[in-house]
Structures are given as C-alpha cells and as structure tokens.
Write an enzyme that holds these catalytic residues in place. Structure first.
Site, PDB file in Angstrom:
ATOM      1  N   GLY A  17       0.814  -1.209   0.000  1.00 35.49           N
ATOM      2  CA  GLY A  17       0.000   0.000   0.000  1.00 35.49           C
ATOM      3  C   GLY A  17       0.851   1.265   0.000  1.00 35.49           C
ATOM      4  O   GLY A  17       1.992   1.264  -0.490  1.00 35.49           O
ATOM      5  N   ILE A  53      -6.015  -3.895   1.899  1.00 31.96           N
ATOM      6  CA  ILE A  53      -7.472  -3.996   2.035  1.00 31.96           C
ATOM      7  C   ILE A  53      -8.133  -2.614   2.017  1.00 31.96           C
ATOM      8  O   ILE A  53      -9.333  -2.499   1.866  1.00 31.96           O
ATOM      9  CB  ILE A  53      -7.891  -4.754   3.331  1.00 31.96           C
ATOM     10  CG1 ILE A  53      -7.459  -4.004   4.586  1.00 31.96           C
ATOM     11  CG2 ILE A  53      -7.383  -6.171   3.321  1.00 31.96           C
ATOM     12  CD1 ILE A  53      -8.141  -4.502   5.861  1.00 31.96           C
ATOM     13  N   ASP A  54      -7.313  -1.561   2.174  1.00 35.65           N
ATOM     14  CA  ASP A  54      -7.873  -0.229   2.414  1.00 35.65           C
ATOM     15  C   ASP A  54      -8.457   0.473   1.183  1.00 35.65           C
ATOM     16  O   ASP A  54      -9.221   1.423   1.325  1.00 35.65           O
ATOM     17  CB  ASP A  54      -6.808   0.681   3.032  1.00 35.65           C
ATOM     18  CG  ASP A  54      -6.314   0.147   4.365  1.00 35.65           C
ATOM     19  OD1 ASP A  54      -7.082  -0.580   5.022  1.00 35.65           O
ATOM     20  OD2 ASP A  54      -5.169   0.441   4.738  1.00 35.65           O
ATOM     21  N   GLY A  59     -26.741  -3.447   4.578  1.00 36.67           N
ATOM     22  CA  GLY A  59     -27.989  -2.763   4.952  1.00 36.67           C
ATOM     23  C   GLY A  59     -27.963  -2.260   6.377  1.00 36.67           C
ATOM     24  O   GLY A  59     -28.968  -2.312   7.103  1.00 36.67           O
ATOM     25  N   ALA A  60     -26.806  -1.741   6.808  1.00 34.17           N
ATOM     26  CA  ALA A  60     -26.682  -1.273   8.197  1.00 34.17           C
ATOM     27  C   ALA A  60     -27.512  -0.008   8.411  1.00 34.17           C
ATOM     28  O   ALA A  60     -27.837   0.710   7.457  1.00 34.17           O
ATOM     29  CB  ALA A  60     -25.212  -0.990   8.495  1.00 34.17           C
ATOM     30  N   LYS A 102     -38.520   0.015  14.975  1.00 36.87           N
ATOM     31  CA  LYS A 102     -37.293  -0.681  14.580  1.00 36.87           C
ATOM     32  C   LYS A 102     -36.687  -1.226  15.863  1.00 36.87           C
ATOM     33  O   LYS A 102     -36.199  -0.473  16.705  1.00 36.87           O
ATOM     34  CB  LYS A 102     -36.338   0.302  13.894  1.00 36.87           C
ATOM     35  CG  LYS A 102     -35.110  -0.319  13.285  1.00 36.87           C
ATOM     36  CD  LYS A 102     -34.399   0.705  12.392  1.00 36.87           C
ATOM     37  CE  LYS A 102     -33.017   0.276  11.955  1.00 36.87           C
ATOM     38  NZ  LYS A 102     -32.920  -1.018  11.327  1.00 36.87           N
ATOM     39  N   GLU A 113     -12.644   2.382  12.079  1.00 40.41           N
ATOM     40  CA  GLU A 113     -11.588   2.486  13.088  1.00 40.41           C
ATOM     41  C   GLU A 113     -11.148   3.934  13.410  1.00 40.41           C
ATOM     42  O   GLU A 113     -11.090   4.319  14.564  1.00 40.41           O
ATOM     43  CB  GLU A 113     -10.386   1.699  12.512  1.00 40.41           C
ATOM     44  CG  GLU A 113      -9.238   1.493  13.408  1.00 40.41           C
ATOM     45  CD  GLU A 113      -8.051   0.885  12.623  1.00 40.41           C
ATOM     46  OE1 GLU A 113      -8.225   0.456  11.463  1.00 40.41           O
ATOM     47  OE2 GLU A 113      -6.964   0.840  13.196  1.00 40.41           O
TER      48      GLU A 113
END
Ligand code: F6P
Length: 280
Positions: free
Chosen positions: A106, A131-132, A190-191, A218, A227
């Site tokens: 990276g 992964i970023d 779907g958070a 809900k 993070e």
C-alpha cells in the site's frame, strides 16, 4: 542506453491483504514465461535491508492462489523509516544483481519504493495490495473486495443475533484513515448507520436517527464504525449513545484483523493476472 532487465525481485510489505499470494504467483509465472529470473524478498523492507532473498521458480508459487496472507511474509519496517535503513551505503540488492523490483503493498510500500528507486536508480513496479482501497491511480486494490465480503459476512451473522435479541450493535471495522471499507460494508449489509473518518457524526445526530427508528418500531439495528473516525471507538460511541438513549440493549463487536485473513475472492485473484495477460 536502456538496461536489459534479466533479474527481478518481488516482495510484499505493510499490512497483508488477501490476494497478495495470487499476485506473487502471477509475477513469478509471468516473469518465468519471459525468461526472467525472479527473487523473492522475505519480510518486506526488513528482508531487503538484510539481503533475505531467495530464487523463486514456477513451482515455488504453486498451490498458493487461494491462500490468504503472504508466503513472502510482511513487516512494517521501522528500520526502513530511518535514513541508514532506507538508504544504506550499498544497495542491498546489488549482491543479487537485481535489475528491477516489484513491490506489492500500500501507501507506505510505495513511498519506500520511491525512495529506494531514486537512490539506487532501480526501476520499481508497484502492485496495489491493501485492504484499504486508498491508493491513487487504481479503482481497486488487491484485498479490498475480500475484506468487504468478510465484513459483510460478519455483519450478516451479527444481524441474526441482533434481531433475535432486539439489540443495537456497533461493529467496528478497519481503517484508521479512510472509511472505504466501512462505507461499502454498511451499504452491502444494509446497516442502520455508518460512522467514517471523512465526515463528522455528532452523537446527538446518531441518537436522533435511532429515536426515529425506535418510533417506527425498529427493534434492532447495526451501526458500522470505521476504526479512525473522529467520534470515537465503537466502545466509546456505544457508551455515549447509551447515556442519551437506553431504549436498546447495546453490544459491540470489533472485527478488525479478521478482515485481513481468508481466501481471496475471485476479484482479488484476477485483478493482477488479468492486467499482466493484457500486456503485450
Ligand atoms: O493498512 C492496512 C490496515 O489493515 C489498516 O486498515 C489498519 O488501520 C492497519 O492496517 C492495522 O495495522 P496493524 O495490523 O499493523 O495493526
């Protein structure tokens, strides 16, 4: 006069990412097709400083395409951050007659490659492996797709138990400087909300959203927390929310390094070989 490239070195550095092994395999096999000798540098820049290199043949990268992590190992080299580490008096790759290098990693990896390439006049090719998904010049980095799929899988599971117990879950995912993983995880799972470093999320606003949800009956919710966001860790946010609105039984799940492991998705395996295949 352009120098003919006969021997190349390849290494992985920084945080490991699923698909690094597939990229390494592609580099070694493609180089071998073009009659180049390939050397693997172990432990990233640490191995480069120590001269920890080994010749890699086609067979050495067999049976790794599906494996997470990196068989070359990786480090975040503190020594390379010092001037003596980054620029030793003699190019450590000289002993192996390396003409060019392939760096898989990276931001930090590419910055190191830039310093090294300039100092020793050795060409580098960077393969985006993190992964970023935070590298300039590419839409996707190797490992991002797997990391997001892993996070979504974890959230799907948390959603089951959140639903069963009528709970509010704060799920903390990686990356301290960018919300790319969090954003994609939240959309794909779907958070209820997402908290990312790129924008501020006052607790009052979050509580308002939760109150509105509660009024609509809900009974559970999952909130994704990146993070490095400004508001706080998932633990801090859960505590602050609870102080203002204790309607929900609240839980926290931190999935961090889980996202860096596991077998790479098709996309993270194909990204590099597809690129190499299209080179003339
Ligand atoms: O850069 C990859 C990354 O996984 C980030 O998402 C995360 O902030 C960091 O590495 C964690 O690093 P380490 O594994 O060294 O704690």
């Amino acid at each position: 006069m352009t120098k003919e490239i006969k021997r190349i070195a390849v290494f992985t550095s920084g945080g490991d990412a699923p698909g690094m092994n597939a990229a390494l395999r592609a580099v070694v096999r493609n180089a071998s097709f073009h009659d180049l000798h390939v050397y693997g540098i172990f432990r990233g820049y640490e191995g480069m400083i120590d001269g920890d290199l080994e010749r890699l043949e086609r067979g050495d990268v067999g049976n790794i395409i599906h494996r997470g992590g990196t068989i070359l190992k990786t480090t975040r080299s503190e020594r390379f951050r010092t001037e003596e580490g980054a620029i030793p008096l003699t190019n450590p790759l000289l002993a192996f007659d390396i003409d060019a290098c392939v760096a898989i990693g990276g931001n930090g990896t590419f910055t190191g490659a830039d310093i090294f390439a300039e100092e020793y006049d050795i060409p580098f090719i960077g393969i985006p492996g993190t992964i970023d998904n935070d590298l300039f010049g590419t839409d996707f980095t190797i490992g991002f797709d797997t990391a997001v799929n892993t996070a979504i899988d974890a959230v799907d599971k948390i959603r089951d138990t959140a639903d069963s117990h009528n709970r509010l879950f704060f799920v903390e995912v990686m990356y301290r400087h960018s919300g790319y993983i969090a954003l994609n995880t939240s959309i794909g799972s779907g958070a209820g909300s997402v908290i990312i470093p790129e924008s501020s999320t006052p607790i009052d606003a979050l509580v308002d959203t939760l109150k509105k949800g509660a009024r609509r009956k809900k009974l559970f919710s999952v909130i994704i927390v990146a993070e490095g966001n400004e508001t706080g860790s998932a633990q801090d946010i859960a505590r602050m929310v609870k102080e203002q609105f204790d309607f929900y039984d609240t839980k926290v799940a931190i999935i961090y390094h889980l996202q860096r492991g596991g077998s790479p998705t098709a996309m993270d395996r194909v990204l590099v070989p597809a690129g190499l295949a299209s080179t003339p």
